[in-house]
Structure formats: C-alpha cells, structure tokens
Design a protein around this motif. Structure first.
Motif, PDB file in Angstrom:
ATOM      1  N   ALA A  89      -2.940   1.535   0.597  1.00 20.35           N
ATOM      2  CA  ALA A  89      -3.615   2.572   1.373  1.00 20.35           C
ATOM      3  C   ALA A  89      -2.604   3.478   2.077  1.00 20.35           C
ATOM      4  N   ASN A  90      -1.533   2.890   2.611  1.00 23.73           N
ATOM      5  CA  ASN A  90      -0.505   3.694   3.275  1.00 23.73           C
ATOM      6  C   ASN A  90       0.209   4.613   2.281  1.00 23.73           C
ATOM      7  N   VAL A  92      -1.087   5.873  -0.527  1.00 22.83           N
ATOM      8  CA  VAL A  92      -2.006   6.958  -0.884  1.00 22.83           C
ATOM      9  C   VAL A  92      -2.131   7.966   0.250  1.00 22.83           C
ATOM     10  N   THR A  93      -2.298   7.468   1.479  1.00 21.03           N
ATOM     11  CA  THR A  93      -2.437   8.373   2.623  1.00 21.03           C
ATOM     12  C   THR A  93      -1.191   9.216   2.809  1.00 21.03           C
ATOM     13  N   SER A  94      -0.018   8.617   2.685  1.00 19.13           N
ATOM     14  CA  SER A  94       1.226   9.358   2.858  1.00 19.13           C
ATOM     15  C   SER A  94       1.417  10.383   1.746  1.00 19.13           C
ATOM     16  N   ILE A  96      -0.938  11.935   0.051  1.00 19.07           N
ATOM     17  CA  ILE A  96      -1.849  13.052   0.322  1.00 19.07           C
ATOM     18  C   ILE A  96      -1.335  13.895   1.482  1.00 19.07           C
ATOM     19  N   ARG A  97      -0.795  13.240   2.490  1.00 18.78           N
ATOM     20  CA  ARG A  97      -0.248  13.975   3.639  1.00 18.78           C
ATOM     21  C   ARG A  97       0.945  14.831   3.217  1.00 18.78           C
ATOM     22  N   SER A 100      -0.435  17.813   1.449  1.00 13.93           N
ATOM     23  CA  SER A 100      -1.039  18.748   2.402  1.00 13.93           C
ATOM     24  C   SER A 100       0.015  19.542   3.166  1.00 13.93           C
ATOM     25  N   TYR A 167       7.700   2.999   1.978  1.00 15.31           N
ATOM     26  CA  TYR A 167       6.569   2.259   1.416  1.00 15.31           C
ATOM     27  C   TYR A 167       6.804   1.913  -0.049  1.00 15.31           C
TER      28      TYR A 167
END
Length: 208
Positions: A89-90, A92-94, A96-97, A100, A167
């Motif tokens: 999850a970290n 994927v979130t990173s 996407i961030r 962005s 990560y």
C-alpha cells in the motif's frame, strides 16, 4: 514454526538413546586354577545399550503447550502478511504521489511560461497607455506566487521519490524507480462486492 516442529517431535514421538562401550579384559588362567581357557586373553568386550522413553500427557499440559505454539506461529504468519500488505500500500500510494507531484511541477512550469508572456504583453500595453498599472502589478504577483510554489513542489517530489526508493529496497535518490504517469492510472472497472464480515476475515492484522 521450527520451534513448533521440534517441540512436537519431542513430545509426540518416543525418545531413543543409544550407547556403545568397549572394555579391555585380561585374565591369567593360573589365577583361577586352570591351565588354559577356551578363549584367548586379553580380549575386548563390546556392550551396546538402548534406552527408550516416552512422555505421557496425562493432564493435557503438553497438548496445551503445542496449541499455544501453533497460535504463535499463526499470529506471526498473519503479522508478516499484514506487513507485506502495508508495504504494498505504501509503494502504491508513494508512486501515485510521485506521479501527482510530477504533473503539478509540469503544470506549474507551463503556467509560469504563460504568465511570463502575459506579463510581457501587459507591460507593453501599460507603456502604450492601454492598461492600468494595477493590472500589471496583479500579473506580477501571480507570476511571483507561481515561481515561489515551484521549489516547494520540487522538494516534495524528491522526498516522496526517496521514500519510494526505500520502500522498493533501493538507495534513496535512485533513478531506476518506476516512472508512473498520472494520466496512465485507471480505476478498476468493477469492484468486488462482499459482506463486511468477509472483509474482516481477509485482514491479516485482525486474524493475528
């Protein structure tokens, strides 16, 4: 799991101990009143012994101990799976961030170019008397704000990229990380539908 396997074998299977010994025996026939003996001396005597023992679980203490060990093994397995899911999850979130922030940096750069052209036009109109000085000042402020936001976006982008590299098990600042574009990301067309009780059973942290 290794401790559980060793303890299960030690309690559910019999324990066998073997021992082998050798003794050197020397005897004079005259000492026992015989001129000769049917066996030549000195001789070596070999003795082998085997001991078998088994632990009886009369009151269930061993069974309870093994059940507790199995519970610990299951909890450790679920905690490991929870850590893996959290790491995924970290990542994927990173990612996407990063996409962005990279898009924001690009849009801010485009806005700076456009605002610079608009300011140049406004200054020319001001000199020709076709635009008020206050309008030109407002355009300068907009350009200054955009320029001030660009370094902050760049710093945030580098921080998230370093975090993503960690990560992924790479050195911070590594350039071989995944390059994700924001316009390439898509949501799934269909989401799986399940009961809340089923979702709870899929969470390894709760199972642990």
């Amino acid at each position: 799991s290794e401790t559980l396997g060793g303890r299960s074998g030690a309690t559910s299977l019999p324990r066998v101990d073997g021992k082998l010994s050798a003794n050197r025996v020397d005897l004079e026939p005259e000492a026992i009143g015989a001129s000769q003996l049917p066996v030549q001396f000195p001789l070596t005597l070999y003795l082998a012994t085997v001991d078998v023992s088994y632990t009886f679980d009369f009151f269930g203490a061993t069974r309870n101990e093994l059940e507790a060990l199995r519970a610990h093994v299951d909890a450790d397995r679920f905690e490991l799976e929870a850590a893996r899911q959290a790491l995924a999850a970290n990542v994927v979130t990173s990612a996407i961030r990063v996409a962005s922030l990279r898009a924001q940096v690009a849009r801010t750069g485009e806005a700076l170019a456009w605002q610079s052209r608009q300011l140049a036009i406004a200054e020319a109109l001001e000199k020709a008397g076709g635009l008020a000085q206050a309008d030109v000042a407002a355009r300068r402020e907009d350009l200054a704000r955009s320029r001030a936001a660009l370094p902050d976006l760049g710093r945030d982008l580098e921080q998230v990229r370093h975090r993503l590299a960690i990560y992924l098990g790479r050195a911070p600042g590594s350039a071989d990380g995944p390059e994700v574009r924001l316009d390439e990301l898509e949501l799934p067309a269909e989401l799986p539908v399940s009961l809340p009780s089923q979702l709870v059973r899929q969470r390894p942290d709760i199972l642990a």
